[in-house]
Design a protein around this motif. Sequence first.
Motif, PDB file in Angstrom:
ATOM      1  N   TYR A  85       0.906  -1.102   0.083  1.00 36.19           N
ATOM      2  CA  TYR A  85      -0.175  -0.075   0.068  1.00 36.19           C
ATOM      3  C   TYR A  85       0.941   1.265  -0.013  1.00 36.19           C
ATOM      4  O   TYR A  85       1.782   1.341   0.792  1.00 36.19           O
ATOM      5  CB  TYR A  85      -0.977  -0.148   1.236  1.00 36.19           C
ATOM      6  N   SER A  87       1.598   4.562   1.035  1.00 44.61           N
ATOM      7  CA  SER A  87       1.109   5.515   1.971  1.00 44.61           C
ATOM      8  C   SER A  87       2.006   6.449   2.568  1.00 44.61           C
ATOM      9  O   SER A  87       3.253   6.039   2.738  1.00 44.61           O
ATOM     10  CB  SER A  87       0.523   4.668   2.835  1.00 44.61           C
ATOM     11  N   GLY A  90       3.822   5.102   5.494  1.00 43.36           N
ATOM     12  CA  GLY A  90       4.630   3.863   5.379  1.00 43.36           C
ATOM     13  C   GLY A  90       6.099   4.055   5.242  1.00 43.36           C
ATOM     14  O   GLY A  90       6.679   5.217   5.707  1.00 43.36           O
ATOM     15  N   GLY A 112      -3.970   4.481  -3.109  1.00 43.76           N
ATOM     16  CA  GLY A 112      -5.175   4.979  -2.170  1.00 43.76           C
ATOM     17  C   GLY A 112      -5.577   6.364  -2.754  1.00 43.76           C
ATOM     18  O   GLY A 112      -4.666   6.698  -3.945  1.00 43.76           O
ATOM     19  N   GLY A 116      -8.051   8.099   2.032  1.00 43.21           N
ATOM     20  CA  GLY A 116      -7.244   7.227   2.106  1.00 43.21           C
ATOM     21  C   GLY A 116      -8.229   5.927   2.018  1.00 43.21           C
ATOM     22  O   GLY A 116      -9.146   5.954   1.580  1.00 43.21           O
ATOM     23  N   GLN A 119      -9.481   1.135   6.942  1.00 45.02           N
ATOM     24  CA  GLN A 119      -8.204   0.621   7.689  1.00 45.02           C
ATOM     25  C   GLN A 119      -7.792  -0.967   7.686  1.00 45.02           C
ATOM     26  O   GLN A 119      -6.981  -1.796   7.698  1.00 45.02           O
ATOM     27  CB  GLN A 119      -8.180   1.120   9.153  1.00 45.02           C
ATOM     28  N   ARG A 122      -5.920  -2.745   5.061  1.00 46.24           N
ATOM     29  CA  ARG A 122      -4.585  -2.616   5.481  1.00 46.24           C
ATOM     30  C   ARG A 122      -4.255  -3.668   6.399  1.00 46.24           C
ATOM     31  O   ARG A 122      -3.178  -4.122   6.546  1.00 46.24           O
ATOM     32  CB  ARG A 122      -4.196  -1.316   6.283  1.00 46.24           C
ATOM     33  N   GLU A 123      -5.124  -3.937   7.319  1.00 47.08           N
ATOM     34  CA  GLU A 123      -4.884  -5.085   8.298  1.00 47.08           C
ATOM     35  C   GLU A 123      -5.057  -6.382   7.764  1.00 47.08           C
ATOM     36  O   GLU A 123      -4.303  -7.415   8.245  1.00 47.08           O
ATOM     37  CB  GLU A 123      -5.852  -4.778   9.439  1.00 47.08           C
ATOM     38  N   VAL A 126      -2.691  -6.055   3.349  1.00 43.55           N
ATOM     39  CA  VAL A 126      -1.427  -5.310   3.001  1.00 43.55           C
ATOM     40  C   VAL A 126      -0.173  -6.209   3.928  1.00 43.55           C
ATOM     41  O   VAL A 126      -0.499  -6.455   4.993  1.00 43.55           O
ATOM     42  CB  VAL A 126      -1.622  -3.951   3.269  1.00 43.55           C
ATOM     43  N   LYS A 128       3.039  -4.671   3.266  1.00 47.32           N
ATOM     44  CA  LYS A 128       4.273  -3.889   3.065  1.00 47.32           C
ATOM     45  C   LYS A 128       3.511  -2.312   2.937  1.00 47.32           C
ATOM     46  O   LYS A 128       2.807  -2.435   2.012  1.00 47.32           O
ATOM     47  CB  LYS A 128       5.124  -4.007   2.390  1.00 47.32           C
ATOM     48  N   GLU A 129       3.688  -1.371   3.583  1.00 47.84           N
ATOM     49  CA  GLU A 129       3.390  -0.071   3.522  1.00 47.84           C
ATOM     50  C   GLU A 129       4.659   0.888   2.955  1.00 47.84           C
ATOM     51  O   GLU A 129       5.547   0.832   3.605  1.00 47.84           O
ATOM     52  CB  GLU A 129       2.562   0.527   4.713  1.00 47.84           C
TER      53      GLU A 129
END
Length: 225
Positions: A85, A87, A90, A112, A116, A119, A122-123, A126, A128-129
């Motif tokens: 992601y 971000s 990140g 994104g 954004g 969440q 992402r949890e 994802v 790696k950010e």
Amino acid sequence: MRFDIITVLPGLLESPFAHSILQRAQQKGLAEIHVHNLRDYAANKHKSVDDYPYGGGSGMVMQIAPFAACIEQLQSERTYDEVIYMSPDGQTLNQSTANALALKGNLLILCGHYKGIDQRIREIFVTKEISIGDYVVSGGELPAAILVDAVIRLIPGVLSDETSALSDSFQGELLDAPVYTRPANWRGHQVPDVLLSGNEAAIAHWRYEQALARTQERRPDLLDE
């Protein structure tokens, strides 16, 4: 390598991937870049993928369902080494990260937009950010293009001179040394004599000293690290 990129603005990524090194890498069959329109996975008739944030506040948030549908569809077709992601909060992209990702096979990149993404994406998905710096741009598309460029140029066979990538700035934790080409003298500005000497050991030593001095002047934090 294969790169799959999920975005609401696929047209924004057409130009970066259609020229120069990235285009040649695809033509040689060394890299594949596939851009997926997130709106194709929206369930509503207007193809909207955003909604107001819970708890109030400004901006819109990208919904979980379209992202999940697209990611799960792609993951059913292949295994991804990383789901990335783009971000601003990140891990800052650096050469070490690019080097590590260049050893992977399949990367899935999420772009994104608006305020954004939910969440929970992402949890759940994802792994790696990545950020391209401590500033905010309008969306993840341009950061994704930068990441893809930084990684693809490291794939063996992409650059005509493969040693070029190994001598880039940051590869040895130092900035690159100054470079020169013809003419040797331009309006009284002379190329350093050592570069014209043909003495490879002396040239290598000069370049290292110059890289060290430039890093000390411009990025002393790299030496601290």
